[in-house]
Design a protein around this motif. Structure first.
Motif, PDB file in Angstrom:
ATOM      1  N   ASP A  95       0.826  -1.205   0.000  1.00 32.00           N
ATOM      2  CA  ASP A  95       0.000   0.000   0.000  1.00 32.00           C
ATOM      3  C   ASP A  95       0.864   1.260   0.000  1.00 32.00           C
ATOM      4  OD1 ASP A  95      -2.207  -1.621  -0.009  1.00 32.00           O
ATOM      5  OD2 ASP A  95      -2.766  -1.270   2.084  1.00 32.00           O
ATOM      6  N   PHE A  96       1.979   1.224   0.702  1.00 35.60           N
ATOM      7  CA  PHE A  96       2.884   2.382   0.688  1.00 35.60           C
ATOM      8  C   PHE A  96       3.407   2.614  -0.719  1.00 35.60           C
ATOM      9  CE2 PHE A  96       7.070   4.365   0.991  1.00 35.60           C
ATOM     10  CZ  PHE A  96       6.795   5.469   1.802  1.00 35.60           C
ATOM     11  N   TRP A  97       3.808   1.544  -1.395  1.00 31.65           N
ATOM     12  CA  TRP A  97       4.294   1.669  -2.772  1.00 31.65           C
ATOM     13  C   TRP A  97       3.202   2.246  -3.677  1.00 31.65           C
ATOM     14  CZ3 TRP A  97       2.585  -0.392  -7.377  1.00 31.65           C
ATOM     15  CH2 TRP A  97       3.449  -0.246  -8.478  1.00 31.65           C
ATOM     16  N   THR A  98       1.982   1.774  -3.526  1.00 29.81           N
ATOM     17  CA  THR A  98       0.872   2.237  -4.358  1.00 29.81           C
ATOM     18  C   THR A  98       0.609   3.723  -4.161  1.00 29.81           C
ATOM     19  OG1 THR A  98      -0.166   0.049  -4.310  1.00 29.81           O
ATOM     20  CG2 THR A  98      -1.579   1.913  -4.852  1.00 29.81           C
ATOM     21  N   GLU A  99       0.734   4.186  -2.938  1.00 29.24           N
ATOM     22  CA  GLU A  99       0.400   5.586  -2.646  1.00 29.24           C
ATOM     23  C   GLU A  99       1.559   6.538  -2.884  1.00 29.24           C
ATOM     24  OE1 GLU A  99      -1.602   8.161   1.012  1.00 29.24           O
ATOM     25  OE2 GLU A  99      -2.048   6.028   0.729  1.00 29.24           O
ATOM     26  N   HIS A 100       2.803   6.091  -2.685  1.00 24.11           N
ATOM     27  CA  HIS A 100       3.928   7.021  -2.688  1.00 24.11           C
ATOM     28  C   HIS A 100       4.920   6.834  -3.837  1.00 24.11           C
ATOM     29  CE1 HIS A 100       3.152   8.870   1.262  1.00 24.11           C
ATOM     30  NE2 HIS A 100       2.685   7.679   1.600  1.00 24.11           N
ATOM     31  N   ILE A 101       5.002   5.655  -4.416  1.00 24.32           N
ATOM     32  CA  ILE A 101       6.085   5.400  -5.370  1.00 24.32           C
ATOM     33  C   ILE A 101       5.557   5.137  -6.779  1.00 24.32           C
ATOM     34  CG2 ILE A 101       8.141   4.017  -5.841  1.00 24.32           C
ATOM     35  CD1 ILE A 101       8.292   3.347  -2.869  1.00 24.32           C
ATOM     36  N   GLN A 102       4.798   4.091  -6.951  1.00 23.23           N
ATOM     37  CA  GLN A 102       4.079   3.809  -8.196  1.00 23.23           C
ATOM     38  C   GLN A 102       4.976   3.591  -9.411  1.00 23.23           C
ATOM     39  OE1 GLN A 102       1.330   7.073  -8.567  1.00 23.23           O
ATOM     40  NE2 GLN A 102       0.257   6.575  -6.691  1.00 23.23           N
ATOM     41  N   GLU A 103       6.184   3.111  -9.208  1.00 25.67           N
ATOM     42  CA  GLU A 103       7.033   2.678 -10.309  1.00 25.67           C
ATOM     43  C   GLU A 103       7.947   1.571  -9.803  1.00 25.67           C
ATOM     44  OE1 GLU A 103      10.470   5.272 -11.448  1.00 25.67           O
ATOM     45  OE2 GLU A 103       9.403   6.765 -10.225  1.00 25.67           O
TER      46      GLU A 103
END
Length: 298
Positions: A95-103
């Protein structure tokens, strides 16, 4: 291209910016530094983003956007009364990746953090560009079949006592004393000069937070989760496995599975001599250049 000599000599301990992310109603502490290809750093049991203080500035200065996160229940993150499992933390990281990084991101983890990274790499391939595992744990806890009978009974008794509302808090308060933390770290750090007051403080301070004892008890009684042997065949991206050779908690003898995997998959294995369970903190002069040289090959 970066000057390798500068990297080897550099172990900056600059203060890290502390940011907060709301996840499922819980405050999660994280930090981010630099710009470029994203890296996500995941600490081990009882640690926090500060455990990466010797790595984040070096990696960021080399042209990477470096994120580090406190797992729910640890560091500066909230410590609610929940059942803590590796699946819960895997969901947090995703979820952190989905909200903050997305690559596509290179996940870097130590101990339990390494196992969590391996789970994300295996179960959420869209997240991953690669993985760096530092003395990766084989599970959140020992599996009963991994212990001989006397030790199995002792551990079973210990986990019951830790979970007791009467005795658990008393036992936890003794375990988290600074003198005991130092003695515990002396078991797993070869270089005792790396066991600084700063290191003791970053482990001790979160243990004073409300709920810390319940988290400790929950983790010790949680299921161990999947094994690296189960996860590795599902991983589709390159891996760098770094191992402190003198680690008594996750002995290098247990790294055979990674060496076998390297025969059929893109995996680089680097042993670090005279180094224990937390090579990134104990021996950053070896670990930082190893990570950067590997990242340059991706």
């Amino acid at each position: 291209m970066l000057n390798k000599t500068v990297l080897i000599q550099s172990t900056p301990t600059a203060d890290l910016e502390k940011l907060t992310w709301n996840w499922k109603g819980h405050a999660i502490r994280y930090t981010v530094q630099g710009a470029g290809r994203p890296l996500l750093l995941v600490h081990g049991f009882g640690a926090a983003i500060g455990h990466w203080r010797k790595n984040i500035p070096v990696l960021a200065a080399a042209g990477y956007q470096v994120y580090a996160i406190d797992l729910l229940g640890f560091g500066g993150s909230d410590k609610p009364a929940l059942s803590y499992t590796v699946e819960l933390w895997q969901e947090q990281l995703k979820d952190f990746w989905t909200e903050h990084i997305q690559e596509p991101t290179v996940l870097v983890g130590n101990s339990i953090g390494g196992l969590l990274c391996l789970m994300v790499l295996a179960n959420h391939p869209e997240v991953a560009a690669g993985g760096v595992l530092l003395n990766c744990a084989g599970g959140l806890n020992h599996r009963p079949d991994e212990l001989n009978l006397p030790l199995r009974l002792m551990m079973g008794t210990f986990t019951k006592v830790v979970s007791s509302n009467l005795v658990g808090p008393f036992l936890f308060n003794r375990i988290r004393q600074k003198s005991r933390l130092r003695r515990t770290l002396q078991q797993v750090y070869c270089d005792r000069t790396a066991i600084t007051d700063e290191l003791i403080e970053l482990i001790y301070t979160p243990s004073c937070d409300p709920g810390a004892q319940r988290v400790f008890a929950s983790v010790l009684t949680a299921p161990p989760g999947p094994t690296p042997a189960e996860l590795l065949p599902k991983v589709q991206v390159p891996l760098l496995v770094i191992w402190g050779e003198a680690d008594p908690w996750t002995p290098i003898a247990g790294a055979t599975i990674y060496k076998q995997h390297a025969e059929s998959a893109p995996l680089t294995f680097i042993p670090i001599p005279n180094t224990g369970h937390c090579p990134h903190d104990e021996n950053p002069n070896a670990v930082n250049p190893a990570i950067l040289e590997w990242l340059a090959t991706l």
